[in-house]
Structure formats: C-alpha cells, structure tokens
Design a protein around this motif. Structure first.
Motif, PDB file in Angstrom:
ATOM      1  N   SER A  72       0.644  11.097  -3.160  1.00  0.00           N
ATOM      2  CA  SER A  72       2.014  10.742  -2.865  1.00  0.00           C
ATOM      3  C   SER A  72       2.605   9.872  -3.968  1.00  0.00           C
ATOM      4  O   SER A  72       1.913   9.018  -4.524  1.00  0.00           O
ATOM      5  N   GLY A  94       5.846   7.275  -5.309  1.00  0.00           N
ATOM      6  CA  GLY A  94       6.915   6.386  -4.870  1.00  0.00           C
ATOM      7  C   GLY A  94       7.823   6.055  -6.028  1.00  0.00           C
ATOM      8  O   GLY A  94       7.795   6.716  -7.073  1.00  0.00           O
ATOM      9  N   SER A 153       7.449   8.791  -1.039  1.00  0.00           N
ATOM     10  CA  SER A 153       8.075   7.759  -0.218  1.00  0.00           C
ATOM     11  C   SER A 153       9.537   8.136  -0.021  1.00  0.00           C
ATOM     12  O   SER A 153      10.058   9.045  -0.673  1.00  0.00           O
ATOM     13  N   ARG A 154      10.199   7.393   0.852  1.00  0.00           N
ATOM     14  CA  ARG A 154      11.575   7.744   1.166  1.00  0.00           C
ATOM     15  C   ARG A 154      12.501   7.577  -0.040  1.00  0.00           C
ATOM     16  O   ARG A 154      13.486   8.294  -0.156  1.00  0.00           O
ATOM     17  N   GLN A 188       8.351  13.742   2.779  1.00  0.00           N
ATOM     18  CA  GLN A 188       8.413  12.298   3.051  1.00  0.00           C
ATOM     19  C   GLN A 188       7.336  11.854   4.034  1.00  0.00           C
ATOM     20  O   GLN A 188       7.212  12.389   5.131  1.00  0.00           O
ATOM     21  N   GLY A 218       5.925   8.804   6.391  1.00  0.00           N
ATOM     22  CA  GLY A 218       6.337   7.541   6.992  1.00  0.00           C
ATOM     23  C   GLY A 218       6.947   7.710   8.362  1.00  0.00           C
ATOM     24  O   GLY A 218       6.967   8.806   8.926  1.00  0.00           O
ATOM     25  N   ALA A 243      -1.865   6.966  -3.153  1.00  0.00           N
ATOM     26  CA  ALA A 243      -0.494   6.501  -3.309  1.00  0.00           C
ATOM     27  C   ALA A 243      -0.275   6.021  -4.735  1.00  0.00           C
ATOM     28  O   ALA A 243      -0.977   5.127  -5.206  1.00  0.00           O
ATOM     29  N   ILE A 302       3.698   3.180  -4.921  1.00  0.00           N
ATOM     30  CA  ILE A 302       4.331   2.996  -3.610  1.00  0.00           C
ATOM     31  C   ILE A 302       4.075   1.561  -3.168  1.00  0.00           C
ATOM     32  O   ILE A 302       2.930   1.090  -3.207  1.00  0.00           O
ATOM     33  N   GLN A 361       7.491   0.884   7.187  1.00  0.00           N
ATOM     34  CA  GLN A 361       7.881   2.236   7.622  1.00  0.00           C
ATOM     35  C   GLN A 361       7.018   3.297   6.938  1.00  0.00           C
ATOM     36  O   GLN A 361       6.768   4.358   7.489  1.00  0.00           O
ATOM     37  N   HIS A 362       6.592   3.005   5.712  1.00  0.00           N
ATOM     38  CA  HIS A 362       5.738   3.959   5.000  1.00  0.00           C
ATOM     39  C   HIS A 362       4.307   3.862   5.527  1.00  0.00           C
ATOM     40  O   HIS A 362       3.659   4.879   5.764  1.00  0.00           O
TER      41      HIS A 362
END
Ligand SMILES: Cc1cc2nc3c(=O)[nH]c(=O)nc-3n(C[C@H](O)[C@H](O)[C@H](O)COP(=O)(O)OP(=O)(O)OC[C@H]3O[C@@H](n4cnc5c(N)ncnc54)[C@H](O)[C@@H]3O)c2cc1C
Ligand SMILES: Nc1ncnc2c1ncn2[C@@H]1O[C@H](COP(=O)(O)O)[C@@H](O)[C@H]1O
Lengths: 255, 354
Positions: free
Chosen positions: B236, B238, B261-262, B275, B277, B290, B293, B298-299
């Motif tokens: 992932s 970020g 991430s968002r 996404q 989270g 990750a 990030i 929230q994640h």
C-alpha cells in the motif's frame, strides 16, 4: 450427459418472501453450460416461486410432492437413482430453511456417490466419464479436480450468474408433479428457536469501562507487534531485510 | 467517582490510582510466562480438526482451540488435535494430545473415513471443525458418514449451549453442544494463558481406499484480480510515495494486491477501490506492507486484522511504525527501487541458495 439440479424452497433474505435460492440458480447455469439434458428436482409441499427456474432455462422440473415435515432425502434419492443421472448439482447451503448444507452429503451417502464441494466452474474431462471441477477456496484461490462420474457436486456463490429470466422460457418449461414417499424426518434433539440477534464479532476487545482512547487502541492494534525497528539503513540493507522478513512469513515464494 | 473528596463528582479523566489497581493485576497475570498444564487422566476427549494449511494454524484454527478448551475445561476433559502434519504450534495453541491422520494430498473422503474410525473407537465427546471451505466440507462428510448430530456454523459456543442462525438469518437456534460442531469465524476467542503438552497419540487407522477424485491441482489466486477484501498480501502507498510507477512495478514484482491511503485516492492517483481503511476496505490479509503511510486511526482500522505489518516511513514517530512488525525509517523513494533491483537480481540467478 444427464444432469439433475436440486432446487429448494428458499426465502428472500430481506423481505422473507418465498424465492428461489440464488446459488441453486447458479448451479442451474453451470448445468446448462454442460448439457441440454437438465432436470430440476424439488421435494416439498409447494413449488411456488421455483417456477422461476424455468425462466432461467430449465426445461423440466420434477416436483416430488410431500408434506413439509417429511425428510426429503429418501424421495430425492429414489428419484435420482431411477433417473440415471450422471451428475447431481446442489447449492452449497439453502436459504430460508435449516440452511446447514447437509442434504447433499446425506444424499451422496444414500446414493453411494462421491461428493465434491464448492464448484465455480465445470467442464467435461479428457477421459470419458470424468468431469473437471474448479473449486473455490478462501482468498480467491482455486483448486482444479478431475472426478469420476456419477457424482454429487455442490456449487459456491462465486460461480457465474445464471442466464437472465426470460418469460418465453418460463412458459415453455414443464413442471411434472409426482407423489414423493412420505418418510418422517429422523428424530433430532430439539433446538430452541428465538428471533435472531446479531452477535458482535471478535475484533476489538477492550475491557468493559475502558476509556475511548483504549477502545480505539484495541480497534486499531493487533496481537502481533513489538517488532523490529531499523533507523536510517541504506536502501540496499532495508530492501534485503524486508525481503528476508517477507520470506520468513511465507508471503513470497521462498528460495 | 473520585474518592476522598467532600462532594461526589464524576471523574472523566479516569486517572485515579485506586481505580487502576484492578487492571494492573490482570496485566501482571497475562505478562507471566504461560504455565504448562498437564491433564494425565482426562474425563473425556474433545477433538478438533484444524485446517492448518502447510502445518501453520490460521486465526480460525486458533479460535477453534479456544472453543475446544472451553468444552474440555468445563469437566476435566482433554483436547485432542486431529492433524495431517504434527508440529510445534499445537501445544502452545492448547492441545493436550495430537493424533496424525494418515492422509496425503487432497482426499477429503479418506480423511472423513479416518475421522469416523477415530470418532467410534476413541469415544470422542465432541469434534469441532472450522466453518471454512475444507473444514466445513469435512464436517458434513463426517456427519453423513457417522450419522452423529451436527450443528453447522455455530456463532457462539459454551459448555451449556451453542447457537446458530437459520431460516435466512431470521431465527437463532440454540441447544446443548452436540457431537459434531462447525464453528463460524470470529465466534470464540483463541485460547491464551496456558501451554499444553501436545502428547502424540497412536491409533491404528483402517487402510484408506481410493475415492472419486482422480487428480487435484492447486491454482493460486491472481493477486492483481482478487478484491482487496479477499487479498492475502497487500502493498500500500500513502502520501509519502511520489514515484507511483515504481510502486506499481514493485507491487507486481512482489506478487501482491495494490492498496493506498485515502490521500492518494482523493488525489485521483489510485482508484477508490484500492483505499484501505474505515471508509475504504477493511482488509483480511495476512501481510500488509505500508510505504509512506502515517497510520491515521481511520487507516489503521482497515489493517486491524492483518497479522503482519511492515512499514517504511521517514518519520520515526509515525503510528504505522509503531504498529509494524518490521519498521524501516527510510525514504520510500529510495527503498522501492532497491527492492526492485534485489528482486530482479534474484530472478536472474534462480539456482543460488541464500
Ligand atoms: C471520516 C474520515 C474517514 C477517513 N477514512 C480513511 C480511510 O478509510 N483510509 C485512509 O487511508 N484514510 C482515511 N482518512 C484520512 C486519514 O485521517 C488520513 O488523512 C490519511 O490516512 C493520511 O494518509 P497518508 O498517511 O497517506 O498521508 P499523510 O498523513 O500525509 O502521511 C504521509 C506519511 O508519509 C511519510 N513520508 C513522507 N515522505 C516520505 C518518504 N519520502 N518516504 C517515506 N515516507 C514518507 C510521512 O512521514 C508521513 O508519515 C479518513 C479521514 C476521515 C476524517
Ligand atoms: N427439499 C429439497 N428439494 C430439493 N433440493 C433440496 C431440498 N432441500 C435442500 N436441497 C438442496 O440441498 C442444498 C443444501 O440444502 P440444505 O442442506 O438445506 O442447506 C440446497 O441448496 C438444495 O440444492
């Protein structure tokens, strides 16, 4: 190839009204992809919404009329044994009844046939009298089996959707009502029934009365942790460590 | 309430030492090394059949041990693990006895016949299965073979009662635990607190006979295609990742499923379906890697169930670094090409052993 598809009386998960079970219609779709000689079988008091299966391409549906309390296994076993079917397809579990998914296994035992679970694709095998079954496993993995026919195969919800409902096909299909044998359900220890109440899943477990910060911590942390920390390594060193760690966890094909 | 004050008032900070005495006693008990519990003369046996793919216990298998211990400890019984491959994991997980099943390859019918022989000869009070693809299949085979009462997909379990959903999840059925039970995921907490001896048991199984399965071949999932929620290993990116071309190449080289991430999804650099989270996808993956990030709550909620987390971040104090099992404080833009180079080097010389 002669195929029987077992259709049970389901209920819609939201409205609770009688409805066909989606996974059994998917089984019908797989059957029609293999052969034209497909027969539906239902044991129960009422055929009701199972007529919809005709609209999804089922040419013939046999209704073994019996009481609601009767055990469906002997009637279905007798009909399947006399029908000379090469393949029997069922859903993974019903929807709206006991929903234990035990019936196909009991039927395979009664018929003395092998059973394979969770098919998402079927194809005729290279040798005559064999079938290639693709089985759904967790996390999108599959297992390809070659099995000997006749056999019982249950179908997984990840199988492709059936052909869409067509009114003309529903008019064309025939329903054949036969009297099923009435066999009382084997006595089972009674279980108490009450309205369903969803239970919380075990993800976050902070003690009762914990503060909001502690509950958030429980929801975002996992049991593992207490890990290794590398501060400002060279990129090559970092890359080597990461690959070694991934291998140790079995996340990369090892060498 | 705050003790010792003239007027009673609610304590919202909850920093009163008196109130903390009880929790610290509990943590002390957990911190102590797990003690070894020996059950020499069990009153009865509770068996369980974990999936244990490749000899490793899955989270569902560990929950199965928790359920079996609850049934066994209620009356001085012992837990018997029926496994394909004995390993070291079973004692700490909670097995008093271990019995190896004579099965090779994928042959569920032979496994069910072996279990049926053990069920009759060893007088097992309960046999527990995980309600997974293979565990659920095996449970129903044994139920049909033995005719023993079977309770499918139990959602709660105690020595007094098991419950499950029926009639399209409208009705909850409840009864005393029968002989065969399959356990839904996340229904019972895994066993913790004591080690068990995992004594090997000898048993003469009947000769296996050929079943209807002629051949079986495992087809791994294509990580680029599986939905994020089902992925096994997610890599992932970020806000710390600016070089997305290298990131995509790395995901493909690691044979993983891409996530983000968002911040990256909002910026349109990654699709919304990637996404991770609270407002994206909650992962069920074993591994999470990750890159850049920060680890906002929230994640982190999206990775709460991941067993193993690896993080690369330039900030030593990022929450993701704290959460990770292997944390690397370095620039992701430099680590990603280094990883790619290393993977390519390895691919070029396939025979060399490390
Ligand atoms: C209601 C709500 C719902 C939300 N839902 C989600 C959600 O579902 N998923 C989600 O992800 N977010 C969600 N968020 C947003 C969340 O709060 C964070 O804003 C977001 O997760 C931050 O993303 P980030 O870590 O990529 O970015 P940042 O917070 O900008 O962090 C970037 C990190 O990268 C590091 N970094 C910078 N440069 C480098 C480099 N060269 N190499 C390595 N590391 C570097 C920095 O040290 C920093 O730690 C939600 C927010 C709200 C309010
Ligand atoms: N009365 C029935 N008539 C025909 N098929 C049935 C009947 N009950 C169950 N089945 C089949 O068996 C599968 C599993 O059902 P169950 O064991 O009730 O969960 C269903 O998906 C159907 O294919």
């Amino acid at each position: 190839m002669r195929i029987a598809v077992l259709l049970s009386a389901g209920r819609h998960p939201v409205s609770g009204r009688p409805a066909p079970v989606p996974v059994e219609l998917q089984a019908l779709g797989l059957a029609l992809g293999l052969s034209d000689e497909v027969t539906g079988l239902h044991a129960g008091p009422d055929i009701g919404p199972l007529r919809d299966a005709l609209g999804h391409g089922l040419p013939r549906l046999i209704h073994l009329a019996s009481e609601a309390e009767d055990d469906p296994v002997p009637g279905l076993a007798a009909a399947l044994a006399s029908g000379g079917f090469d393949l029997v397809l069922a859903g993974r579990a019903g929807q709206g009844g006991e929903d234990s998914g035990l019936l196909p296994y009991a039927l395979a035992r009664a018929l003395g046939l092998p059973i394979v679970a969770d098919a998402v694709a079927l194809a005729p095998g290279a040798a005559p009298g064999t079938l290639i079954v693709e089985q759904a496993l967790a996390r999108g993995a599959r297992r390809r089996l070659v099995i000997r026919l006749p056999a019982v195969v249950t179908v997984h919800p990840a199988a492709p959707a059936p052909a869409p409902f067509a009114f003309a096909a529903a008019r064309r299909g025939i329903v054949d009502v036969q009297a099923g044998p009435s066999a009382a359900e084997p006595a089972r220890p009674a279980s108490e029934e009450r309205p369903y109440r969803p239970r919380p899943k075990l993800i976050a477990r902070a003690g009762a009365g914990a503060s909001a910060a502690e509950r958030l911590k429980a929801a975002t942390e996992s049991a593992s942790g207490g890990g290794r920390l590398l501060v400002a390594p060279s990129p090559e060193e970092a890359a080597g460590e990461i690959l070694q760690h991934l291998r140790a966890l079995g996340l990369l094909p090892g060498r | 309430m705050v003790p010792g004050t003239a007027r009673r008032r609610l304590d919202r900070a909850q920093r009163v030492p008196a109130a903390e005495a009880a929790p610290s006693a509990i943590t002390a008990a957990i911190d102590a090394a797990p003690r070894l519990v020996v059950i020499a003369e069990p009153a009865y046996l509770v068996a369980l059949v974990p999936d244990a793919p490749g000899g490793r216990l899955t989270p569902a298998d560990r929950q199965l041990f928790g359920a079996a211990r609850a049934l066994a400890d209620a009356g001085g019984g012992a837990v018997l693990a029926l496994v394909e491959r004995p390993g070291e994991e079973f004692g700490p997980a909670g097995a008093d006895r271990v019995l190896a099943l004579p099965v090779s390859g994928y042959d569920p019918e032979a496994k069910a016949l072996a279990l049926n022989a053990a069920l009759a000869a060893l007088d097992l009070r309960h046999v527990l299965f995980p309600e997974s693809a293979d565990g659920g299949d095996l449970a129903r085979r044994l139920a049909a073979l033995s005719g023993a009462p079977f309770f499918a997909a139990a959602e709660s379990l105690s020595p007094k009662a098991v419950t499950r959903a029926a009639h399209g999840r409208r009705v909850e059925q409840r009864r005393a635990p029968p002989r065969l039970i399959s356990l839904a995921p996340d229904a019972v907490a895994p066993h913790a607190g004591s080690r068990h001896e995992a004594l090997p048991v000898a048993f003469a199984f009947p000769e296996p006979t050929g079943g209807g399965i002629l051949s079986a071949e495992f087809i791994p999932a294509d990580p680029a295609k599986v939905p994020l929620a089902e992925a096994d290993f997610v890599v992932s990116a970020g806000n710390g990742v600016t070089d997305l071309a290298t990131f995509r190449a790395l995901v493909a080289a690691l044979n993983a499923t891409p996530g983000a991430s968002r911040m990256l999804c909002d910026a349109g650099l990654m699709p919304r379906s990637a996404q991770v989270g609270a407002s994206g996808t909650v992962l069920d993956a074993r591994g999470y890697f990750a890159l850049g990030i920060a680890g906002a709550p929230q994640h982190l909620q999206g990775v709460a169930r991941c067993e193993h987390v690896i993080a690369v971040n330039t900030d030593l104090h990022a929450a993701m670094i704290e959460r990770a099992g292997l944390a690397v404080v370095a620039d992701a833009q430099l680590v990603m090409p280094a990883l790619l180079r290393l993977l390519q080097d390895e691919a070029r010389q396939p025979e060399r052993q490390p």
